[in-house]
Scaffold this motif. Structure first.
Motif, PDB file in Angstrom:
ATOM      1  N   ARG A 181       0.571  -1.595   0.048  1.00 48.61           N
ATOM      2  CA  ARG A 181      -0.383   0.030  -0.273  1.00 48.61           C
ATOM      3  C   ARG A 181       1.182   1.328   0.154  1.00 48.61           C
ATOM      4  O   ARG A 181       1.522   1.680   0.540  1.00 48.61           O
ATOM      5  CB  ARG A 181      -0.994  -0.163   1.144  1.00 48.61           C
ATOM      6  CG  ARG A 181      -1.313  -1.718   1.052  1.00 48.61           C
ATOM      7  CD  ARG A 181      -2.858  -1.215   2.287  1.00 48.61           C
ATOM      8  NE  ARG A 181      -1.880  -1.797   3.265  1.00 48.61           N
ATOM      9  CZ  ARG A 181      -3.034  -1.658   4.727  1.00 48.61           C
ATOM     10  NH1 ARG A 181      -4.091  -1.623   4.958  1.00 48.61           N
ATOM     11  NH2 ARG A 181      -2.502  -3.274   5.350  1.00 48.61           N
ATOM     12  N   PHE A 182       1.508   1.855  -0.887  1.00 52.26           N
ATOM     13  CA  PHE A 182       2.176   2.950  -1.648  1.00 52.26           C
ATOM     14  C   PHE A 182       1.310   3.931  -1.149  1.00 52.26           C
ATOM     15  O   PHE A 182       1.932   5.294  -0.492  1.00 52.26           O
ATOM     16  CB  PHE A 182       2.608   3.397  -2.377  1.00 52.26           C
ATOM     17  CG  PHE A 182       3.205   1.783  -2.771  1.00 52.26           C
ATOM     18  CD1 PHE A 182       4.289   1.972  -3.021  1.00 52.26           C
ATOM     19  CD2 PHE A 182       2.790   1.088  -3.846  1.00 52.26           C
ATOM     20  CE1 PHE A 182       5.582   0.894  -2.622  1.00 52.26           C
ATOM     21  CE2 PHE A 182       3.316  -0.064  -4.205  1.00 52.26           C
ATOM     22  CZ  PHE A 182       4.567  -0.038  -4.525  1.00 52.26           C
ATOM     23  N   ASP A 183      -0.359   4.590  -1.285  1.00 48.65           N
ATOM     24  CA  ASP A 183      -0.878   5.858  -0.772  1.00 48.65           C
ATOM     25  C   ASP A 183      -1.396   6.231   0.356  1.00 48.65           C
ATOM     26  O   ASP A 183      -1.893   6.473   0.898  1.00 48.65           O
ATOM     27  CB  ASP A 183      -2.013   5.855  -2.166  1.00 48.65           C
ATOM     28  CG  ASP A 183      -3.129   3.844  -1.375  1.00 48.65           C
ATOM     29  OD1 ASP A 183      -2.187   3.647  -1.247  1.00 48.65           O
ATOM     30  OD2 ASP A 183      -3.903   4.875  -1.902  1.00 48.65           O
ATOM     31  N   GLN A 184      -0.925   5.618   1.298  1.00 51.87           N
ATOM     32  CA  GLN A 184      -1.762   5.348   2.848  1.00 51.87           C
ATOM     33  C   GLN A 184      -0.539   5.619   3.798  1.00 51.87           C
ATOM     34  O   GLN A 184      -0.034   5.513   5.146  1.00 51.87           O
ATOM     35  CB  GLN A 184      -2.250   4.360   3.320  1.00 51.87           C
ATOM     36  CG  GLN A 184      -3.260   3.362   2.109  1.00 51.87           C
ATOM     37  CD  GLN A 184      -3.972   2.154   3.266  1.00 51.87           C
ATOM     38  OE1 GLN A 184      -3.516   1.595   3.838  1.00 51.87           O
ATOM     39  NE2 GLN A 184      -4.965   2.568   2.593  1.00 51.87           N
ATOM     40  N   PHE A 189       2.743   1.416   4.435  1.00 49.60           N
ATOM     41  CA  PHE A 189       3.667   0.823   3.501  1.00 49.60           C
ATOM     42  C   PHE A 189       5.047  -0.166   3.956  1.00 49.60           C
ATOM     43  O   PHE A 189       4.820  -1.248   3.528  1.00 49.60           O
ATOM     44  CB  PHE A 189       4.060   2.190   2.844  1.00 49.60           C
ATOM     45  CG  PHE A 189       5.278   0.720   1.784  1.00 49.60           C
ATOM     46  CD1 PHE A 189       5.473   0.614   0.338  1.00 49.60           C
ATOM     47  CD2 PHE A 189       6.601   1.362   2.017  1.00 49.60           C
ATOM     48  CE1 PHE A 189       6.456  -0.344  -0.284  1.00 49.60           C
ATOM     49  CE2 PHE A 189       7.436   1.305   1.252  1.00 49.60           C
ATOM     50  CZ  PHE A 189       7.213   0.173  -0.610  1.00 49.60           C
TER      51      PHE A 189
END
Length: 195
Positions: A181-184, A189
């Motif tokens: 999960r790159f966007d959190q 991440f």
């Protein structure tokens, strides 16, 4: 006991199992890693451990040829053992004794039969394996309590494995379908990266 509190209990047992032994475990793991590659580290550090061919396609000499070369180089030496390492780029280890009751371990080139140097009685390879296996605790009455201490480390490791399997159900799904999960944020991440 409700299911939620049982899971929490297993999680607490799993996490606290590592607390008292983490330093001991770290030392055993690091020394084990060094012990695995110790022979190669000795090969890199000491040129006399290396076995090199003098010409292309040269074959290793037989044991009889090695013995005759050693007797011509050191006629008073009595050979007690010849150890051939698994790889071709390592020199033979030859244990010899002399009439004055001294003993030596020689590095002998398996292609030429030449003596390349002497090994110390306790080298880096033996040191790392002894440190990993029994923490260099001296043997008394035929045993070392350090060996038993290292062996007993398997029990908390086994308990940690069992409690980890209970706590982290269906852990293999993370291996089969990895999800980053790159966007959190960085914490999430790295948490998903190491999980």
């Amino acid at each position: 006991m409700p299911k939620k509190s049982r899971s929490r209990l297993w999680f607490l047992v799993h996490s606290w199992l590592a607390m008292p032994i983490w330093c001991f475990m770290l030392i055993v793991c690091v020394t084990g890693t060094l012990a695995v590659v110790s022979q190669e580290l000795v090969w890199l550090a000491k040129p006399e451990v290396r076995a090199s061919k003098t010409e292309a396609g040269q074959q290793r000499m037989g044991y009889d040829q090695i013995v005759s070369r050693l007797h011509s180089a050191q006629p008073d030496a009595v050979i007690s053992a010849i150890r051939r390492p698994g790889e071709d780029h390592f020199a033979l280890l030859v244990d010899v004794s002399y009439p004055d009751t001294s003993v030596a371990r020689l590095y002998v080139n398996p292609y030429t039969g030449a003596i390349q140097g002497r090994s110390s009685s306790f080298d880096f390879r033996q040191f790392t394996r002894a440190l990993h296996g029994w923490w260099l605790v001296p043997f008394s009455n035929g045993y070392s309590w350090g060996w038993y201490l290292v062996s007993l480390l398997g029990l908390p490791m086994l308990a940690s494995l069992v409690t980890g399997l209970v706590v982290y159900k269906r852990f293999w799904k993370g291996f089969l379908t990895p999800r980053l999960r790159f966007d959190q944020g960085a914490r999430i991440f790295w948490g998903t990266f190491t999980a």
